[in-house]
Motif scaffolding. Structure first.
Motif, PDB file in Angstrom:
ATOM      1  N   SER A   1      -3.179  -3.422   2.825  1.00 43.25           N
ATOM      2  CA  SER A   1      -3.863  -2.486   3.791  1.00 43.25           C
ATOM      3  C   SER A   1      -4.893  -1.297   3.041  1.00 43.25           C
ATOM      4  O   SER A   1      -5.680  -0.852   3.679  1.00 43.25           O
ATOM      5  CB  SER A   1      -2.866  -1.597   4.741  1.00 43.25           C
ATOM      6  OG  SER A   1      -2.012  -2.423   5.430  1.00 43.25           O
TER       7      SER A   1
ATOM      8  N   TYR B   1      -0.747   3.939   8.601  1.00 45.81           N
ATOM      9  CA  TYR B   1      -0.675   4.179   7.202  1.00 45.81           C
ATOM     10  C   TYR B   1      -0.904   5.810   7.234  1.00 45.81           C
ATOM     11  O   TYR B   1      -0.252   6.648   6.342  1.00 45.81           O
ATOM     12  CB  TYR B   1      -1.234   3.215   6.345  1.00 45.81           C
ATOM     13  CG  TYR B   1      -0.568   2.547   5.436  1.00 45.81           C
ATOM     14  CD1 TYR B   1       0.547   2.763   4.978  1.00 45.81           C
ATOM     15  CD2 TYR B   1      -0.766   1.041   5.648  1.00 45.81           C
ATOM     16  CE1 TYR B   1       1.552   1.976   4.142  1.00 45.81           C
ATOM     17  CE2 TYR B   1      -0.020   0.268   4.800  1.00 45.81           C
ATOM     18  CZ  TYR B   1       1.049   0.611   4.107  1.00 45.81           C
ATOM     19  OH  TYR B   1       1.872  -0.210   3.308  1.00 45.81           O
TER      20      TYR B   1
ATOM     21  N   GLN C   1       1.432  -6.312  -3.998  1.00 47.46           N
ATOM     22  CA  GLN C   1       0.701  -7.329  -3.227  1.00 47.46           C
ATOM     23  C   GLN C   1      -0.044  -6.474  -2.254  1.00 47.46           C
ATOM     24  O   GLN C   1       0.129  -6.767  -0.972  1.00 47.46           O
ATOM     25  CB  GLN C   1       1.625  -8.268  -2.705  1.00 47.46           C
ATOM     26  CG  GLN C   1       2.465  -9.123  -3.600  1.00 47.46           C
ATOM     27  CD  GLN C   1       3.570  -9.707  -2.884  1.00 47.46           C
ATOM     28  OE1 GLN C   1       3.750  -9.548  -1.630  1.00 47.46           O
ATOM     29  NE2 GLN C   1       4.418 -10.459  -3.506  1.00 47.46           N
TER      30      GLN C   1
ATOM     31  N   THR D   1       0.702  -1.217   0.054  1.00 46.10           N
ATOM     32  CA  THR D   1       0.036   0.073   0.054  1.00 46.10           C
ATOM     33  C   THR D   1       1.010   1.273   0.043  1.00 46.10           C
ATOM     34  O   THR D   1       0.358   2.411  -0.670  1.00 46.10           O
ATOM     35  CB  THR D   1      -0.961  -0.133   1.128  1.00 46.10           C
ATOM     36  OG1 THR D   1      -1.585  -0.990   1.174  1.00 46.10           O
ATOM     37  CG2 THR D   1      -1.779   1.165   1.408  1.00 46.10           C
TER      38      THR D   1
HETATM   39  C1  LIG Z   1       4.587 -10.589   1.731  1.00 48.21           C
HETATM   40  C2  LIG Z   1       3.588  -9.148   2.077  1.00 48.21           C
HETATM   41  N1  LIG Z   1       3.119  -8.728   0.774  1.00 48.21           N
HETATM   42  C3  LIG Z   1       2.266  -7.630   0.818  1.00 48.21           C
HETATM   43  C4  LIG Z   1       1.989  -7.150   1.968  1.00 48.21           C
HETATM   44  C5  LIG Z   1       0.711  -6.044   2.232  1.00 48.21           C
HETATM   45  O1  LIG Z   1       1.376  -4.904   2.728  1.00 48.21           O
HETATM   46  P1  LIG Z   1       0.186  -3.596   2.921  1.00 48.21           P
HETATM   47  O2  LIG Z   1      -0.461  -4.023   4.144  1.00 48.21           O
HETATM   48  O3  LIG Z   1       1.323  -2.593   3.394  1.00 48.21           O
HETATM   49  O4  LIG Z   1      -0.144  -3.179   1.602  1.00 48.21           O
HETATM   50  C6  LIG Z   1       2.420  -7.487   3.224  1.00 48.21           C
HETATM   51  C7  LIG Z   1       2.249  -7.070   4.553  1.00 48.21           C
HETATM   52  O5  LIG Z   1       2.672  -7.228   5.511  1.00 48.21           O
HETATM   53  C8  LIG Z   1       3.356  -8.672   3.201  1.00 48.21           C
HETATM   54  O6  LIG Z   1       3.768  -9.218   4.238  1.00 48.21           O
END
Ligand SMILES: Cc1ncc(COP(=O)(O)O)c(C=O)c1O
Length: 416
Positions: free
Chosen positions: A284, A292, A281, A265
């Motif tokens: 959040s 955030y 990927q 994110t």
């Molecule tokens: C391997 C992996 N990919 C993607 C994410 C998603 O991250 P975010 O919530 O910051 O978008 C995480 C979150 O910890 C993660 O461990």
């Protein structure tokens, strides 16, 4: 192409039928008797249509208008930037939201754990990339059993020994398992070193009879919460350089790099600058949280407002008889003890802490915008959304103040 989320699509995608409550078919949910499922359905229906302020607390709510705008914003941006989204279900653990993400253009979802992947598949999600390695024989067997039923299951590997174990288990299970090589962005938490070691592992996977190489992933968790857009961009792109070189070497060696997944994110509008990257990927962004909020965005240095705060915990005041403070029913078991502490929605001069198990503490500053009485309800933006969601059985989807849908958080507690 981005699809906008009409109400019809919303209900259809999330799994709702004629009634606007989404209830899994009993056969889909292991561990519940038919009677329990019927009771649960009745309870859910009783709550649909009521004001969120009448819900028993503590409870977890998502503002559906905000959720939909967050989905739309993400999809519009990644599409414009020539990449895809492969959202991480570790955030919401909720098959209905995974379905919405797929219906609005995501190419698949990610899971952190094999149990999460199993639940998502049970609820009909068929494109699942497990971003964590499975290293023990039992989990490897579970992964292969899942692969046998789910053609779209792909999983990460970061050592040659693990690749050999996976290949042997795949052969035993009678499948060919789809694999991505997890490349370390430099933090040494997970993944294999970029360059020669990662290329060698990819070549080994490519030759193993039980495995099929699909590409690589490189997730830099540390970059996501770097404060300030320019610093975040510099860190994210620098950390992805070696993985991009690896991807280029893999392509030159004739290996499959159809998946080059990374980012989250905090870097969703940065990662596409990395050559070869196929998808982010992101997790959040669907809900957002206080952590955030503090990182600052491209156009707003102080507040990260690319995505809206959609997730809240509702809590009720239990005690208001002491000066300067009040006690609510949402403590650590409803909010975690992550920091910063939850933010009270719509108020100023009020701090909220959730250090004690069952109770939250409100403290008033001199300029507090209001003082609460026993029975009053308040809404909190949580510190970090993922671990909070994991504390609740269900998520109330709210439009305006009205409960429109009740979604099971089927992956809740699936930490294995
Ligand atoms: C391997 C992996 N990919 C993607 C994410 C998603 O991250 P975010 O919530 O910051 O978008 C995480 C979150 O910890 C993660 O461990």
């Amino acid at each position: 192409m981005t699809q906008s989320l009409s109400r019809r699509l919303f209900l259809h995608a999330a799994g709702a039928g004629a009634a606007s409550v989404w209830i899994p078919r009993p056969g889909n949910v292991k561990g519940y008797t038919a009677a329990e499922m019927r009771q649960r359905a009745v309870n859910d229906r009783l709550e649909v249509g009521i004001s969120k302020w009448d819900l028993d607390t503590p409870c977890l709510c998502v503002d559906l208008d905000r959720l939909e705008r967050n989905l739309d914003r993400m999809q519009t941006t990644v599409t414009r930037n020539g990449i895809a989204s492969r959202p991480h279900a570790k955030t919401h653990k909720c098959p209905a939201i995974a379905r919405l993400q797929l219906a609005t253009g995501s190419v698949g979802i990610c899971t952190a754990k094999i149990s999460e992947a199993e639940v998502m598949f049970e609820y009909g999600i068929e494109q699942v990339l497990m971003t964590t390695v499975n290293v023990t024989p039992r989990k490897i067997r579970r992964a292969m059993l899942l692969r046998k039923r789910c053609d779209g299951f792909t999983q990460a590997v970061d050592t040659a020994a693990n690749a050999r174990d996976l290949s042997a288990a795949a052969k035993e299970a009678g499948v060919v398992a789809d694999i991505v090589v997890d490349v370390d962005p430099g933090g040494h938490r997970t993944g294999i070193t970029a360059g020669g070691p990662a290329l060698e592992l990819a070549q080994l996977v490519d030759t193993m009879p039980g495995l099929r190489l699909r590409g690589l992933l490189c997730y830099d968790g540390g970059a996501q919460h770097v404060t300030g857009f320019d610093d975040r961009r510099r860190r994210a792109l620098t950390r992805l350089e070696a993985a991009a070189d690896t991807a280029a070497q893999m392509t030159r060696a004739g290996l499959d790099t159809g998946i080059f997944s990374g980012g989250g994110t905090g870097t969703y509008n940065i990662d596409h600058e990395t050559p070869g990257l196929t998808d982010v990927q992101v997790g959040s962004y669907v809900f957002m949280d206080a952590q955030y909020r503090a990182i600052g965005g491209k156009d707003s240095p102080d507040v990260y407002n690319d995505f809206e705060m959609a997730l809240t915990v509702l809590t009720t005041v239990l005690n208001a008889q002491y000066a300067g403070r009040a006690t609510t029913d949402a403590g650590a078991k409803a909010n975690t003890i992550n920091r910063p502490w939850p933010i009270v929605v719509g108020e100023t001069g009020i701090t909220f802490t959730s250090g004690s198990d069952e109770f939250g503490t409100i403290r008033y500053e001199a300029d507090a915008s209001r003082v609460y009485a026993v029975g009053d309800k308040l809404e909190l933006i949580v510190s970090h959304c993922d671990p909070v969601v994991n504390l609740y059985d269900q998520l109330y989807g709210v439009r305006g103040d009205v409960v429109e849908v009740v979604w099971p958080i089927a992956g809740r507690g699936k930490s294995i």
